[in-house]
Scaffold this active site. Structure first.
Site, short mmCIF file in Angstrom:
data_model
loop_
_atom_site.label_atom_id
_atom_site.label_comp_id
_atom_site.label_asym_id
_atom_site.label_seq_id
_atom_site.Cartn_x
_atom_site.Cartn_y
_atom_site.Cartn_z
N ASP A 14 -1.87 -4.82 9.13
CA ASP A 14 -1.74 -3.99 7.93
C ASP A 14 -2.41 -2.65 8.21
O ASP A 14 -3.62 -2.58 8.45
CB ASP A 14 -2.43 -4.69 6.76
CG ASP A 14 -2.33 -3.94 5.45
OD1 ASP A 14 -1.96 -2.74 5.47
OD2 ASP A 14 -2.64 -4.53 4.40
N HIS A 52 5.23 9.42 3.68
CA HIS A 52 5.93 9.83 2.45
C HIS A 52 6.06 8.69 1.43
O HIS A 52 6.40 8.93 0.27
CB HIS A 52 7.29 10.45 2.77
CG HIS A 52 8.37 9.49 3.15
ND1 HIS A 52 9.71 9.81 3.08
CD2 HIS A 52 8.33 8.21 3.61
CE1 HIS A 52 10.44 8.79 3.49
NE2 HIS A 52 9.63 7.81 3.80
#
Length: 349
Positions: A238, A257
């Site tokens: 992660d 983004h």
């Protein structure tokens, strides 16, 4: 009103009629992607790959209504994707070729992803985004974006395939403007199917790579081709917690983004802390021009606003993220496609 007329500046419009016509034309333009989705969903282009067919035969082959299909193709033909060679008979054009599922540069899955309900329905609620602030995805689907996808494997598969098709057009041009030192290691952070890493390793035979993503994503990788043999490995994890340590280059393509500023700083800081001395971070994302300059990223930014928590950013906004993460933005490199490459090194290097 034609696209050319719509795009032309108004020198004078004393009665406002040209403005009115333009605005109506723009308001109706959502029907084109709707038609494009319909054609992609039924595989119309696949059935026209061998040449023109009359709409009745095409409807039988695709198991749809001939009259409705004609009306969809007639609209798409106005943009040059199909050509009505005679009444009721259509051919696929060069411009529409990538709509075929087996085309070398196929974007059929990407079209289905972009126009799918996960993107389409929140976009219809942009007014709420403006009035309330933030994404409306959870209120539409009951869960945040990534949780929704995690619980819908078929939707996730389409999303991954659609992103892979988009990446295929961007990976080569992005890698072409970057240099990688022989013997160095590149970590593709959140690299999905690994298209970008495959391009890096293919173009640089003395470079090694790590594809880093969530455990359920990695089995679908496409890194393993003869040109990359023996020079890559997979790593699960992660990126909000950590990234594989010790590499000279960390690449983040179409990652930042998706996330808000605080989350982006966490990801970037993890990369800075993990990279080898003298290492760098390469962010491959839209870099929005200021002012009225058109850029595909300005539309994509609204998709991020409606469905996720992220945004497309200007160079100044990237610079702020880098600074907060302990990085120094060294340069922005333009590519031959939509994203640019934003390079950063540890502050003080």
């Amino acid at each position: 009103m034609t696209a050319e007329t719509a795009a032309a500046p108004f020198d004078a419009d004393p009665d406002g009629m040209r403005s009115a016509a333009l605005l109506i034309d723009l308001a109706e333009s959502y029907l084109f992607p709707a038609a494009l989705r319909a054609a992609a969903a039924i595989g119309a282009a696949d059935h026209l790959a061998d040449g023109p067919r009359d709409v009745a035969a095409l409807a039988r082959a695709t198991h749809v209504d001939a009259g409705s299909l004609y009306r969809v193709l007639r609209l798409l033909a106005t943009r040059g994707l199909f050509d009505e060679v005679e009444h009721g008979t259509f051919r696929l054009t060069v411009a529409g070729d990538a709509l075929r599922s087996d085309a070398p540069a196929s974007v059929r899955a990407a079209i289905l992803m972009i126009t799918g309900p996960e993107m389409w329905l929140p976009a219809g609620e942009l007014t709420r985004c403006v009035t309330e602030g933030g994404s409306v995805f959870e209120s539409v689907f009951g869960k945040p974006f990534f949780e929704h996808f995690a619980q819908n494997p078929e939707t996730t598969a389409l999303f991954d395939n659609g992103m892979a098709e988009i990446s295929r057009a961007e990976d080569g041009p992005s890698v072409a403007v970057c240099s990688f030192a022989p013997g160095s290691t590149v970590v593709d952070v959140g690299g999905g199917q690994g298209g970008l890493l495959r391009e890096v390793l293919t173009a640089h035979p003395n470079v090694r790579g790590v594809l880093f993503d969530r455990p359920h994503v990695l089995p679908g990788h496409r890194v393993d081709v003869p040109a990359t043999s023996g020079r890559w490995k997979l790593a699960a994890g992660d990126f909000f917690e950590s990234v594989p340590p010790g590499a000279e280059t960390y690449v983040l393509k179409r990652i930042l983004h998706d996330w808000d500023d605080e989350q982006c700083v966490t990801i970037l800081r993890n990369c800075r802390e993990a990279m080898a001395p003298g290492g760098r971070v390469l962010v491959v994302d839209s870099v929005l021009p200021t002012g009225n300059t058109p850029h595909q990223g300005k539309g994509l930014d609204l998709m991020m606003m409606a469905s996720l928590v992220g945004r497309e950013r200007t160079e100044a906004e990237f610079e702020e993220l880098f600074r907060a993460a302990g990085l120094h933005l060294t340069r922005v490199i333009l590519t031959q496609t939509v994203p640019s490459v934003v390079e950063g090194v540890a502050a003080g290097d």
